[in-house]
Scaffold this motif. Sequence first.
Motif, PDB file in Angstrom:
ATOM      1  N   LEU A 229      87.474 -22.559 -19.130  1.00 46.28           N
ATOM      2  CA  LEU A 229      86.488 -22.138 -20.128  1.00 46.28           C
ATOM      3  C   LEU A 229      85.083 -22.594 -19.726  1.00 46.28           C
ATOM      4  O   LEU A 229      84.121 -21.821 -19.820  1.00 46.28           O
ATOM      5  N   VAL A 230      84.949 -23.831 -19.294  1.00 46.87           N
ATOM      6  CA  VAL A 230      83.636 -24.339 -18.878  1.00 46.87           C
ATOM      7  C   VAL A 230      83.086 -23.532 -17.716  1.00 46.87           C
ATOM      8  O   VAL A 230      81.927 -23.093 -17.726  1.00 46.87           O
ATOM      9  N   LEU A 231      83.903 -23.303 -16.710  1.00 45.72           N
ATOM     10  CA  LEU A 231      83.424 -22.580 -15.535  1.00 45.72           C
ATOM     11  C   LEU A 231      83.186 -21.103 -15.831  1.00 45.72           C
ATOM     12  O   LEU A 231      82.288 -20.490 -15.247  1.00 45.72           O
ATOM     13  N   ALA A 232      83.971 -20.515 -16.740  1.00 40.27           N
ATOM     14  CA  ALA A 232      83.724 -19.122 -17.115  1.00 40.27           C
ATOM     15  C   ALA A 232      82.367 -18.977 -17.793  1.00 40.27           C
ATOM     16  O   ALA A 232      81.609 -18.043 -17.515  1.00 40.27           O
ATOM     17  N   VAL A 233      82.047 -19.904 -18.705  1.00 40.02           N
ATOM     18  CA  VAL A 233      80.744 -19.868 -19.378  1.00 40.02           C
ATOM     19  C   VAL A 233      79.614 -20.021 -18.372  1.00 40.02           C
ATOM     20  O   VAL A 233      78.621 -19.267 -18.392  1.00 40.02           O
ATOM     21  N   ILE A 234      79.740 -20.964 -17.462  1.00 40.10           N
ATOM     22  CA  ILE A 234      78.678 -21.208 -16.485  1.00 40.10           C
ATOM     23  C   ILE A 234      78.537 -20.024 -15.529  1.00 40.10           C
ATOM     24  O   ILE A 234      77.424 -19.550 -15.255  1.00 40.10           O
ATOM     25  N   THR A 235      79.659 -19.537 -15.023  1.00 31.85           N
ATOM     26  CA  THR A 235      79.603 -18.432 -14.058  1.00 31.85           C
ATOM     27  C   THR A 235      79.022 -17.171 -14.686  1.00 31.85           C
ATOM     28  O   THR A 235      78.150 -16.518 -14.096  1.00 31.85           O
ATOM     29  N   LEU A 236      79.490 -16.832 -15.880  1.00 30.07           N
ATOM     30  CA  LEU A 236      78.976 -15.650 -16.563  1.00 30.07           C
ATOM     31  C   LEU A 236      77.534 -15.848 -16.991  1.00 30.07           C
ATOM     32  O   LEU A 236      76.714 -14.927 -16.895  1.00 30.07           O
ATOM     33  N   GLY A 237      77.195 -17.050 -17.433  1.00 40.66           N
ATOM     34  CA  GLY A 237      75.831 -17.317 -17.864  1.00 40.66           C
ATOM     35  C   GLY A 237      74.827 -17.298 -16.736  1.00 40.66           C
ATOM     36  O   GLY A 237      73.652 -16.950 -16.934  1.00 40.66           O
ATOM     37  N   VAL A 238      75.242 -17.646 -15.529  1.00 40.54           N
ATOM     38  CA  VAL A 238      74.336 -17.649 -14.375  1.00 40.54           C
ATOM     39  C   VAL A 238      74.246 -16.270 -13.733  1.00 40.54           C
ATOM     40  O   VAL A 238      73.156 -15.780 -13.407  1.00 40.54           O
ATOM     41  N   LEU A 239      75.391 -15.606 -13.558  1.00 46.36           N
ATOM     42  CA  LEU A 239      75.413 -14.354 -12.798  1.00 46.36           C
ATOM     43  C   LEU A 239      75.244 -13.120 -13.677  1.00 46.36           C
ATOM     44  O   LEU A 239      74.727 -12.099 -13.199  1.00 46.36           O
ATOM     45  N   GLY A 240      75.687 -13.159 -14.927  1.00 51.17           N
ATOM     46  CA  GLY A 240      75.712 -11.955 -15.748  1.00 51.17           C
ATOM     47  C   GLY A 240      76.952 -11.139 -15.446  1.00 51.17           C
ATOM     48  O   GLY A 240      77.580 -11.284 -14.390  1.00 51.17           O
ATOM     49  N   ALA A 241      77.301 -10.261 -16.366  1.00 54.73           N
ATOM     50  CA  ALA A 241      78.564  -9.526 -16.264  1.00 54.73           C
ATOM     51  C   ALA A 241      78.608  -8.607 -15.048  1.00 54.73           C
ATOM     52  O   ALA A 241      79.605  -8.575 -14.316  1.00 54.73           O
ATOM     53  N   ASP A 242      77.537  -7.868 -14.797  1.00 54.43           N
ATOM     54  CA  ASP A 242      77.568  -6.891 -13.704  1.00 54.43           C
ATOM     55  C   ASP A 242      77.724  -7.580 -12.353  1.00 54.43           C
ATOM     56  O   ASP A 242      78.526  -7.158 -11.516  1.00 54.43           O
ATOM     57  N   ARG A 243      76.944  -8.631 -12.148  1.00 53.42           N
ATOM     58  CA  ARG A 243      77.007  -9.309 -10.851  1.00 53.42           C
ATOM     59  C   ARG A 243      78.337 -10.026 -10.683  1.00 53.42           C
ATOM     60  O   ARG A 243      78.918 -10.028  -9.602  1.00 53.42           O
ATOM     61  N   LEU A 244      78.837 -10.636 -11.758  1.00 50.47           N
ATOM     62  CA  LEU A 244      80.118 -11.321 -11.669  1.00 50.47           C
ATOM     63  C   LEU A 244      81.245 -10.341 -11.388  1.00 50.47           C
ATOM     64  O   LEU A 244      82.130 -10.608 -10.570  1.00 50.47           O
ATOM     65  N   ALA A 245      81.233  -9.190 -12.033  1.00 50.09           N
ATOM     66  CA  ALA A 245      82.295  -8.204 -11.841  1.00 50.09           C
ATOM     67  C   ALA A 245      82.382  -7.726 -10.396  1.00 50.09           C
ATOM     68  O   ALA A 245      83.466  -7.407  -9.909  1.00 50.09           O
ATOM     69  N   GLY A 246      81.251  -7.685  -9.721  1.00 47.43           N
ATOM     70  CA  GLY A 246      81.246  -7.204  -8.342  1.00 47.43           C
ATOM     71  C   GLY A 246      81.276  -8.287  -7.299  1.00 47.43           C
ATOM     72  O   GLY A 246      81.172  -8.002  -6.100  1.00 47.43           O
ATOM     73  N   SER A 247      81.418  -9.545  -7.702  1.00 52.25           N
ATOM     74  CA  SER A 247      81.340 -10.668  -6.774  1.00 52.25           C
ATOM     75  C   SER A 247      82.668 -10.915  -6.080  1.00 52.25           C
ATOM     76  O   SER A 247      83.725 -10.910  -6.701  1.00 52.25           O
ATOM     77  N   ALA A 248      82.596 -11.163  -4.778  1.00 48.13           N
ATOM     78  CA  ALA A 248      83.794 -11.530  -4.024  1.00 48.13           C
ATOM     79  C   ALA A 248      84.030 -13.032  -4.059  1.00 48.13           C
ATOM     80  O   ALA A 248      85.157 -13.492  -3.868  1.00 48.13           O
ATOM     81  N   ALA A 249      82.965 -13.804  -4.308  1.00 49.13           N
ATOM     82  CA  ALA A 249      83.067 -15.268  -4.353  1.00 49.13           C
ATOM     83  C   ALA A 249      82.144 -15.777  -5.449  1.00 49.13           C
ATOM     84  O   ALA A 249      81.039 -16.242  -5.188  1.00 49.13           O
ATOM     85  N   PRO A 250      82.560 -15.695  -6.716  1.00 52.46           N
ATOM     86  CA  PRO A 250      81.668 -16.005  -7.835  1.00 52.46           C
ATOM     87  C   PRO A 250      81.068 -17.401  -7.808  1.00 52.46           C
ATOM     88  O   PRO A 250      79.880 -17.580  -8.081  1.00 52.46           O
ATOM     89  N   LEU A 251      81.843 -18.420  -7.466  1.00 54.63           N
ATOM     90  CA  LEU A 251      81.311 -19.772  -7.491  1.00 54.63           C
ATOM     91  C   LEU A 251      80.325 -20.018  -6.357  1.00 54.63           C
ATOM     92  O   LEU A 251      79.387 -20.808  -6.497  1.00 54.63           O
ATOM     93  N   VAL A 252      80.514 -19.339  -5.248  1.00 58.94           N
ATOM     94  CA  VAL A 252      79.515 -19.392  -4.175  1.00 58.94           C
ATOM     95  C   VAL A 252      78.223 -18.748  -4.651  1.00 58.94           C
ATOM     96  O   VAL A 252      77.118 -19.266  -4.403  1.00 58.94           O
ATOM     97  N   ASP A 253      78.323 -17.654  -5.365  1.00 60.00           N
ATOM     98  CA  ASP A 253      77.133 -16.985  -5.878  1.00 60.00           C
ATOM     99  C   ASP A 253      76.409 -17.833  -6.922  1.00 60.00           C
ATOM    100  O   ASP A 253      75.186 -17.741  -7.061  1.00 60.00           O
ATOM    101  N   VAL A 254      77.141 -18.672  -7.659  1.00 59.01           N
ATOM    102  CA  VAL A 254      76.501 -19.542  -8.647  1.00 59.01           C
ATOM    103  C   VAL A 254      75.568 -20.538  -7.969  1.00 59.01           C
ATOM    104  O   VAL A 254      74.410 -20.708  -8.378  1.00 59.01           O
ATOM    105  N   VAL A 255      76.050 -21.217  -6.935  1.00 59.24           N
ATOM    106  CA  VAL A 255      75.196 -22.203  -6.268  1.00 59.24           C
ATOM    107  C   VAL A 255      74.065 -21.525  -5.503  1.00 59.24           C
ATOM    108  O   VAL A 255      72.968 -22.077  -5.383  1.00 59.24           O
ATOM    109  N   THR A 256      74.301 -20.309  -5.013  1.00 58.08           N
ATOM    110  CA  THR A 256      73.235 -19.570  -4.336  1.00 58.08           C
ATOM    111  C   THR A 256      72.173 -19.152  -5.333  1.00 58.08           C
ATOM    112  O   THR A 256      70.967 -19.279  -5.063  1.00 58.08           O
ATOM    113  N   ALA A 257      72.585 -18.657  -6.507  1.00 52.95           N
ATOM    114  CA  ALA A 257      71.628 -18.245  -7.531  1.00 52.95           C
ATOM    115  C   ALA A 257      70.823 -19.423  -8.065  1.00 52.95           C
ATOM    116  O   ALA A 257      69.688 -19.262  -8.524  1.00 52.95           O
ATOM    117  N   ALA A 258      71.400 -20.630  -7.987  1.00 53.56           N
ATOM    118  CA  ALA A 258      70.693 -21.824  -8.440  1.00 53.56           C
ATOM    119  C   ALA A 258      69.706 -22.340  -7.409  1.00 53.56           C
ATOM    120  O   ALA A 258      69.052 -23.362  -7.637  1.00 53.56           O
TER     121      ALA A 258
END
Length: 412
Positions: A229-258
């Motif tokens: 639940l914590v990581l879902a909130v953070i991942t969705l809150g950082v990337l947004g639904a569209d970017r998360l839906a198309g991501s091959a590596a969501p947690l990598v994209d989180v640290v990159t977006a930060a």
Amino acid sequence: MDQLARRLGVPDAVVIGLGSMLGAGVFVVFAPATAAAGGAGLLPALVLAGVIAFCNATSSARLAARYPESGGTYVYGRERLGPLAGFVAGWGFVVGKTASCAAMALTIGAYLWPGQARLVAAGAVVAVTAVNVRGIGKTAAATKALVAVVLAVLALVAVVGVTGGGLALDRLGETGGSSRGVLTAAGLLFFAFAGYARIATLGEEVRDPERTIPRAVPLALGAVLAIYLVLAVITLGVLGADRLAGSAAPLVDVVTAAGLPGLAWVVRAGATIAVTGVLLSLVAGVGRTTLAMARRRDLPGALAAVHPVRQVPHRAELAVAVVVILVVAIGDVRDAIGFSSCTVLVYYAITNAAALTLGRDPDRRLPVQVLAGLGLVGCLLLAVNLPLGSVLAGFGVLAVGAAWHLVRQRSR
């Protein structure tokens, strides 16, 4: 000696449960689940999957305490519902989880060496099998180390996501899916929770199973649900639904977006370790169910052998490894999650049906019969709402196995 040694206490069992679950859910499943349910539907789907998993966990714990031997629902189904129900459960588990093993191995290959993913995947299967055949104590020790590293990496992602400045909680309400998509997403997300039953599958190797299993299963499941639940909130809150839906590596994209792309390799390493932990315990679980089925001649009897020194089902584990390597050589990771989810949801539907035959438990405050009923209905509902190809393949394989079993029974 054909019995396994009881070496696992509550901490060991909880760690094996964590190692079985902390992998696919965090590093793989969030993206397709968001594509199905949209941003607004991801958290409800995750909670729904967790609730159904909790119902299943309650049923699994009660049954495992009653029947503390290897095999999980294969044994429970036979004892409570009859040989056919037990066979369908065991067959579905072995086939579905073999596909999961291949998917996990291919994920390791994709992270470590994309150009030679299948070769790396085969090597990973050989490595985890070598650990498992040395004894369940080695499996638990290796899983502890893997879980510690994975938790550290996930904590790093969470801190970076929160402090990086890109977290926007209003993104949690972004639409994009459908109401049926929430059920589809919950079915896919259930794939990430299914590892909790590895504790019950290893029931013959747990000390004081009547006490250990009912405590370890809810502890492991609750911890993982909170982390998801914590990581879902953070991942969705950082990337947004569209970017998360198309991501091959969501947690990598989180640290990159930060703004910290240099940490991407740390996350990739953590993903590799996490999936290795899942694969380690998954191969052990499939091996134990294979052992149980071989003991009852639902699979070749030669697979029922237990190593006289290490007290592990070495032939079953080696056979599982060979089949997984064959699937790795020809299979596709994209379809494995849906197929595995379908067969495993049927497996847990049988778990709940078996638990319903136990009757009321006066020592428990929760209405366990109600939970078993909810789990049964929930598993079937999620299974039929998976992608059509997964539903057809999953139920088709189960039907073929059931027909083969009935023919063999009549021939006897």
